[in-house]
Enzyme design. Structure first.
Site, PDB file in Angstrom:
ATOM      1  CG  ASP A 276      -2.208   0.834   0.917  1.00  0.00           C
ATOM      2  OD1 ASP A 276      -2.143   1.715   0.036  1.00  0.00           O
ATOM      3  OD2 ASP A 276      -3.241   0.630   1.571  1.00  0.00           O
TER       4      ASP A 276
HETATM    5  C1  NOJ Z   1      -4.089   3.859   0.235  1.00  0.00           C
HETATM    6  C2  NOJ Z   1      -5.252   2.935   0.330  1.00  0.00           C
HETATM    7  O1  NOJ Z   1      -5.209   2.208   1.538  1.00  0.00           O
HETATM    8  C3  NOJ Z   1      -5.354   1.954  -0.817  1.00  0.00           C
HETATM    9  O2  NOJ Z   1      -6.562   1.257  -0.706  1.00  0.00           O
HETATM   10  C4  NOJ Z   1      -5.244   2.687  -2.126  1.00  0.00           C
HETATM   11  O3  NOJ Z   1      -5.417   1.784  -3.193  1.00  0.00           O
HETATM   12  C5  NOJ Z   1      -3.891   3.375  -2.184  1.00  0.00           C
HETATM   13  N1  NOJ Z   1      -3.798   4.335  -1.103  1.00  0.00           N
HETATM   14  C6  NOJ Z   1      -3.644   4.083  -3.517  1.00  0.00           C
HETATM   15  O4  NOJ Z   1      -4.395   5.221  -3.610  1.00  0.00           O
END
Ligand code: NOJ
Length: 742
Positions: A276
């Site tokens: 993430d």
């Molecule tokens: C953080 C989020 O937790 C995740 O779900 C998302 O896909 C990413 N950022 C990218 O934006």
């Protein structure tokens, strides 16, 4: 027959890739890999957020330092960046462009929790397909969805993005989304790679506070939190994303049990595992790594292929290989996964997006499907005296409330690209569709959900006085749910309850329509309303869907994908709880305890003095304008042998006046096992449509293996003994039929 030497030779050939036919994807991967420098390999493992055509980005692409870009949405820019990768980098490896396309790109469908309320996988598949058609048209070929985190805490803002509390329902809906995003084959230009996230346990964040710690024993992890991920992998999900949380002390991005043992070894997943956003780097903040180099080493060891905006890999892998701390083989394993995804998407053959002249956005088909999703994803919770649907005798309606005409809020969370100017609000839809049938008196009363200014209430009340029925659109603004948008108090914000009380005082029938990103604690509001329709955030077409439901052009068929608590203190509350040694019996409520009762026993069973033991609405609950009668359950045999399939069935009759759909839910309970088992577990469901008076049989086939669960030694099996089976309209009703497994 193989001789020992031949076998060793074959193993070496396979491991080195030499054994792959050259024109197979695996052969092509090996060929490319053999030409790549270490630096180029590390480049593939780097995902950066878009900077348009910034010089620095162009240079990094040219020198092979970027494998993927997220958040770039302009087709021309995407094509130009791709041209640089394909034509100007040494090996011409195409980029893959990613984006959070969660419940729609331009045409917004209901939030995933709302889609799950439809209990109709076709709705979820349609939503994902439309999202893929729209997003791929600008060159996005990778979405970070579906989120298949089991969510049993409505305080958690990301419950909006989930399919709710149940492993089975989430598995079915998540797999349908994977299918919709990825289409018939990934290499089709309209397919986008899906990403099952967040692996794993993120929904169990303590106190429903985002990014918080989770403690999940391995057997609970396997029983509850992993099946939806396994289902996504089985449906062909092209990628997985690590979660932010630590799980039993180990952050997911460095978690070898999850990523190596379970995902790769047990499930044989050969797609991409992406971190993430900066989650590799955040292992330093978690306090399990001392610096970025340490974090890169841990994440690589755990098998994380791509570093999303963390700079841990780009800055450190080179040195880690040189020093011998990590082997290039580990890097190769990750690069293979990344190249495989690019090959599967057909990016080597068709790297560019066709810049279309006609808009593929908000098509008639997309809007119709989005509307159907909002119709099926709305749940009727109460309908006293059949106040709904609004009868044709009604001459006037008052349309009140902060969500009645809020184009942005009805879209819900995770809307990067949806354009609120395309939203059709409930007020607009009621006006356009029913404006010549009834007089519409509109008065918001409060300008937004958190509005604490009561000045508008009197105007709303006088509007209500002039109308035959009040339609009160309340709930939460979109900003109150989603990532890092958690609430400790999940009651109706602002002065909305006060406004409802004032509307009730008029004596007019009040229909409350709630548009929110989560279950809210609405016991008082339900009491004050004659009817309650829970619509979640319904997306672009929420208005027309709700108008049709309210005026009877459509009949509600949604069922709750998550338990609604009476009050926050009941959380976590979910239907598949254990029996305990002292299940609730004759709960005594606090106000009924005589003054001076001293230490008198209040039954010594499992309940709260102020909330009792029941939720406000159970999982699977939802009313219709019609009524349904379930016949007793029949099982194909009362004694099932191991490894045998059996069927469970009943007849459902529409006993009401409307043609309507019903979701028949199939639950089981293992009555005696070596570990305490849930009081019910969903094992199947069917949504069927019935004309008034019509009966249909619903039949579920289940294998004895599906009666199993994970044991303390990490083995899965079904234990012989007595079971119960229900086919019922929700998780609390119905009569069970007992059977046994030999
Ligand atoms: C953080 C989020 O937790 C995740 O779900 C998302 O896909 C990413 N950022 C990218 O934006």
């Amino acid at each position: 027959m193989y001789k020992k030497g031949m076998l060793i030779f074959a193993v070496i050939m396979t491991l080195s890739g030499c054994g792959k036919p050259k024109d197979s994807v695996e052969g092509k991967i090996e060929k490319l890999l053999s030409q790549m420098t270490l630096q180029e390999k590390i480049g593939q493992m780097n995902q950066l957020t878009g900077l348009g055509l910034a010089e620095d980005m162009q240079n990094q692409i040219k020198s092979g330092k970027v494998g993927s870009i997220l958040n770039e949405t302009d087709a021309k820019t995407i094509n130009e960046l791709q041209r640089i990768a394909v034509k100007e980098s040494r090996l011409g490896i195409p980029l893959i462009f990613g984006r959070d396309v969660i419940h729609g790109f331009k045409t917004i469908f209901p939030i995933p929790l709302g889609q799950a309320a439809s209990w109709n996988p076709q709705i979820a598949e349609n939503g994902a397909r439309i999202a893929a058609l729209e997003a791929s048209s600008v060159g996005i070929r990778w979405t970070f969805a579906p989120m298949v985190d089991i969510s049993r805490d409505p305080r958690w803002g990301r419950i909006a993005e989930s399919c709710g509390e149940d492993p089975y329902l989430t598995s079915i809906m998540g797999a349908a989304m994977v299918k919709g995003f990825q289409g018939n084959k990934l290499s089709d230009a309209t397919s986008i790679a899906s990403c099952a996230k967040h692996f794993a346990g993120y929904g169990a964040s303590e106190s429903g506070k985002d990014y918080n710690t989770t403690w999940i024993p391995e057997l609970q992890l396997r029983d509850v939190y992993l099946p939806s991920f396994k289902a996504a992998a089985d449906a062909g999900a092209a990628s997985f994303m690590c979660s932010f949380n630590d799980i039993n002390g180990v952050p997911s991005s460095g978690n070898e049990l999850l990523n190596q043992q379970i995902l790769r070894k047990e499930w044989k997943f050969d797609g991409v595992l992406v971190s993430d956003w900066a989650s590799i780097e955040q292992m330093i903040t978690h306090g399990v790594c001392s610096n970025l180099k340490d974090a890169a080493q841990k994440a690589l060891k755990a098998g994380v292929d791509m570093d999303m905006m963390g700079f841990a890999y780009t800055g450190n892998l080179n040195e880690l290989v040189k020093s011998g701390a990590v082997s290039e083989k580990q890097i190769d394993a990750s690069v293979r996964n990344i190249l495989r995804l690019k090959f599967r998407l057909g990016l080597f053959d068709n790297p560019y997006v066709k810049e279309s002249e006609t808009s593929p956005f908000y098509t008639v088909d997309a809007l119709a499907k989005a509307k159907q999703a909002a119709v099926e994803g709305s749940v009727l919770l109460k309908n006293t005296n059949n106040v709904l649907p609004i009868s044709s005798d009604i001459k006037s309606v008052a349309v009140i409330g902060p969500l009645s005409d809020s184009p942005t809020d009805q879209l819900g969370t995770w809307i990067f690209d949806g354009d609120a100017s395309h939203s059709v609000t409930p007020l607009a839809a009621i006006r356009s569709t029913f404006g010549n049938q009834v007089k519409i008196i509109a008065e918001k009363g409060l300008t937004y959900s958190r509005d604490n200014n009561s000045e508008g209430i009197s105007k709303a009340v006088s509007a209500a006085r002039q109308a035959d029925v009040v339609l009160y659109f309340a709930g939460e603004e979109a900003i109150l749910s989603g990532e890092a948008h958690c609430r400790a108090d999940i009651s109706m914000p602002g002065k909305q309850t006060e406004l409802l009380a004032a509307l009730k005082q008029t004596g007019k029938p009040v229909v409350t329509i709630i548009m929110a990103g989560r279950p809210l604690t609405i016991e008082k509001e339900v009491e004050m309303s004659d009817a309650v329709l829970y619509a979640f955030h319904g997306g672009t077409m929420a208005g027309p869907a709700l108008a049709d439901l309210l005026f009877g052009k459509a009949v509600p068929s949604g069922k709750l994908p998550v338990t609604f608590p009476r009050m926050v203190g009941q959380i976590p509350i979910y239907y598949a709880h254990k029996m305990t040694g002292r299940p609730a019996k004759d709960a005594v409520m606090m106000n009924d305890i005589p003054v001076g009762a001293g230490q008198t026993s209040l039954g010594n069973t499992s309940y709260h003095l102020d909330a009792g033991d029941k939720p406000l609405f159970p999982f699977g609950f939802g009313l219709s304008y019609s009524t349904f009668q379930y016949s007793p359950v029949k099982i194909s045999s009362n004694e099932i042998s191991k490894n045998e399939s059996f069927t469970v069935e009943c007849n459902i009759t529409n006993t009401g006046k409307y043609e309507a759909a019903e979701v028949a839910q199939f639950y089981i309970r293992d009555l005696v096992a070596t570990l305490a088992r849930p009081v019910r577990e969903l094992k199947g469901f069917q949504k069927i449509s019935l004309k008034p008076g019509e009966s249909k049989a619903v039949k579920f086939e289940i294998s004895s293996n599906e009666l199993g669960f994970w044991h303390q030694d990490n083995t899965y099996s079904a234990e012989p003994g007595e079971f119960q089976a229900w086919i019922s309209k929700d998780s609390q009703s119905g009569d069970p039929k007992t059977f046994s497994l030999k």
